[in-house]
Design an enzyme around this catalytic site. Structure first.
Site, PDB file in Angstrom:
ATOM      1  N   LYS A  15       0.845  -1.445  -0.065  1.00 55.65           N
ATOM      2  CA  LYS A  15       0.536  -0.222   0.359  1.00 55.65           C
ATOM      3  C   LYS A  15       0.769   1.242  -0.202  1.00 55.65           C
ATOM      4  CE  LYS A  15      -2.433  -1.336   3.702  1.00 55.65           C
ATOM      5  NZ  LYS A  15      -1.235  -2.535   4.155  1.00 55.65           N
ATOM      6  N   ARG A  90      -9.187   0.809   9.405  1.00 54.38           N
ATOM      7  CA  ARG A  90      -8.818  -0.384   9.634  1.00 54.38           C
ATOM      8  C   ARG A  90     -10.021  -1.390  10.442  1.00 54.38           C
ATOM      9  NH1 ARG A  90      -3.397   0.081   9.079  1.00 54.38           N
ATOM     10  NH2 ARG A  90      -2.018  -1.708   9.591  1.00 54.38           N
ATOM     11  N   ARG A 129      12.153  -5.208   4.738  1.00 54.43           N
ATOM     12  CA  ARG A 129      12.335  -4.006   4.431  1.00 54.43           C
ATOM     13  C   ARG A 129      12.955  -3.088   5.355  1.00 54.43           C
ATOM     14  NH1 ARG A 129       5.159  -2.771   4.937  1.00 54.43           N
ATOM     15  NH2 ARG A 129       5.942  -2.471   7.026  1.00 54.43           N
ATOM     16  N   ARG A 163      11.457  -0.379  10.343  1.00 55.72           N
ATOM     17  CA  ARG A 163      10.272  -0.240  11.646  1.00 55.72           C
ATOM     18  C   ARG A 163      10.095  -1.257  12.507  1.00 55.72           C
ATOM     19  NH1 ARG A 163       4.688   0.131   8.507  1.00 55.72           N
ATOM     20  NH2 ARG A 163       4.013  -0.486  10.463  1.00 55.72           N
ATOM     21  N   ARG A 174      -0.327  -8.228  13.387  1.00 57.69           N
ATOM     22  CA  ARG A 174      -1.114  -7.326  12.823  1.00 57.69           C
ATOM     23  C   ARG A 174      -1.676  -8.419  10.874  1.00 57.69           C
ATOM     24  NH1 ARG A 174       4.939  -4.588  10.829  1.00 57.69           N
ATOM     25  NH2 ARG A 174       3.525  -3.429   9.341  1.00 57.69           N
TER      26      ARG A 174
HETATM   27  P1  AMP Z   1       1.011   0.436   9.799  1.00 58.17           P
HETATM   28  O1  AMP Z   1       2.082   1.633   9.001  1.00 58.17           O
HETATM   29  O2  AMP Z   1      -0.235   1.069   8.012  1.00 58.17           O
HETATM   30  O3  AMP Z   1       1.003  -0.653   9.223  1.00 58.17           O
HETATM   31  O4  AMP Z   1       0.459   0.779  11.483  1.00 58.17           O
HETATM   32  C1  AMP Z   1       1.509   0.412  11.725  1.00 58.17           C
HETATM   33  C2  AMP Z   1       0.690   0.796  13.026  1.00 58.17           C
HETATM   34  O5  AMP Z   1       0.168   1.672  13.492  1.00 58.17           O
HETATM   35  C3  AMP Z   1      -0.905  -0.309  13.115  1.00 58.17           C
HETATM   36  O6  AMP Z   1       0.205  -1.595  13.841  1.00 58.17           O
HETATM   37  C4  AMP Z   1      -1.160   0.005  14.322  1.00 58.17           C
HETATM   38  O7  AMP Z   1      -0.878  -0.147  15.803  1.00 58.17           O
HETATM   39  C5  AMP Z   1      -0.962   1.587  13.672  1.00 58.17           C
HETATM   40  N1  AMP Z   1      -2.146   2.012  12.843  1.00 58.17           N
HETATM   41  C6  AMP Z   1      -2.390   2.751  11.517  1.00 58.17           C
HETATM   42  N2  AMP Z   1      -3.049   2.628  10.857  1.00 58.17           N
HETATM   43  C7  AMP Z   1      -4.055   2.673  11.621  1.00 58.17           C
HETATM   44  C8  AMP Z   1      -6.085   2.617  11.938  1.00 58.17           C
HETATM   45  N3  AMP Z   1      -5.849   3.517  10.954  1.00 58.17           N
HETATM   46  N4  AMP Z   1      -6.420   2.129  13.075  1.00 58.17           N
HETATM   47  C9  AMP Z   1      -5.832   1.273  14.330  1.00 58.17           C
HETATM   48  N5  AMP Z   1      -4.035   1.057  14.607  1.00 58.17           N
HETATM   49  C10 AMP Z   1      -3.586   2.112  13.767  1.00 58.17           C
END
Ligand code: AMP
Length: 217
Positions: A15, A90, A129, A163, A174
């Site tokens: 994404k 989400r 990554r 990360r 996740r």
């Molecule tokens: P991402 O970078 O999208 O993989 O997000 C990393 C982490 O941030 C996730 O595992 C969640 O802990 C938190 N997070 C990101 N976006 C959301 C969202 N829309 N709702 C809830 N938690 C989020």
């Protein structure tokens, strides 16, 4: 490009990579709640302090926190600038809130693009990554190394970062969160006839081309 689209798919589906390409090609704006939360953690804001442990476990941060972040970012868009929602919504509650946030701003969602992927392959994708610490360009231990080792192709930077939640245990959590809470929001958008599916296991260029066709339609 003045359309608003959601990129949906499990962690590591691509994404962020694809959103960045739409930004470069069309001047759209990537709205990644994950990036916003990581920035808040780095800056040590109250939101960041509340979110850090939850993110490290791979669980979801509260709907209120992320929805507030998205509202603020939408208000900062240039007139006519399209948004790419990456990692948001989400949960069903976030999807409902997004409808309200968009309606309040006279915006409509044009497409929800689901990147379909094989979850087992994703763990390898995610755990390898890393990004340039200066410009954020993405790399991968196995699939995309900088052309000159240790030097970013895009900005010439020499520092790279990973990360903290890109480790196998957290990635599995996740994925579980995605299956349990995020995948079930697809029917909401299917009922509106705005879902399109793309093979996220194809190479990056093919995925981009497929997304381009969808947003031009
Ligand atoms: P991402 O970078 O999208 O993989 O997000 C990393 C982490 O941030 C996730 O595992 C969640 O802990 C938190 N997070 C990101 N976006 C959301 C969202 N829309 N709702 C809830 N938690 C989020």
């Amino acid at each position: 490009m003045d359309v608003d689209v959601i990129l949906l798919g499990p962690p590591g589906a691509g994404k962020g990579t694809q959103a960045q390409r739409l930004v470069d090609a069309h001047g759209m704006r990537q709205l990644s709640t994950g990036d916003m939360l990581r920035a808040a953690v780095k800056a040590g804001t109250p939101v960041g302090v509340a979110a850090k442990a939850v993110m490290d476990r791979g669980e979801l941060v509260s709907d209120e926190i992320v929805s507030a972040l998205i509202g603020e970012e939408l208000d900062a868009l240039a007139p006519g600038q399209g948004a790419i929602f990456d990692g948001y919504p989400r949960t069903a509650a976030q999807a409902e809130t997004l409808d309200r946030i968009l309606a309040d701003r006279q915006r409509t969602l044009a497409h929800v693009i689901e990147l379909e992927v094989n979850e087992d392959a994703l763990v390898e994708r995610i755990c390898g990554r890393y990004t340039c610490a200066t410009c954020g360009k993405g790399y991968h231990d196995k699939y995309e190394q900088p052309k000159v080792p240790g030097t970013c192709d895009k900005c010439g930077g020499h520092e790279f970062k990973r990360r903290p939640d890109d480790n196998e245990d957290t990635v599995r959590t996740r994925m579980t969160e995605y299956r349990a809470k995020t995948a079930p929001i697809l029917p909401i958008y299917e009922a509106r006839g705005i879902v399109a599916r793309v093979d996220g296991m194809a190479d990056i260029e093919h995925v981009t081309a497929a997304i381009e066709r969808i947003i031009a339609s």
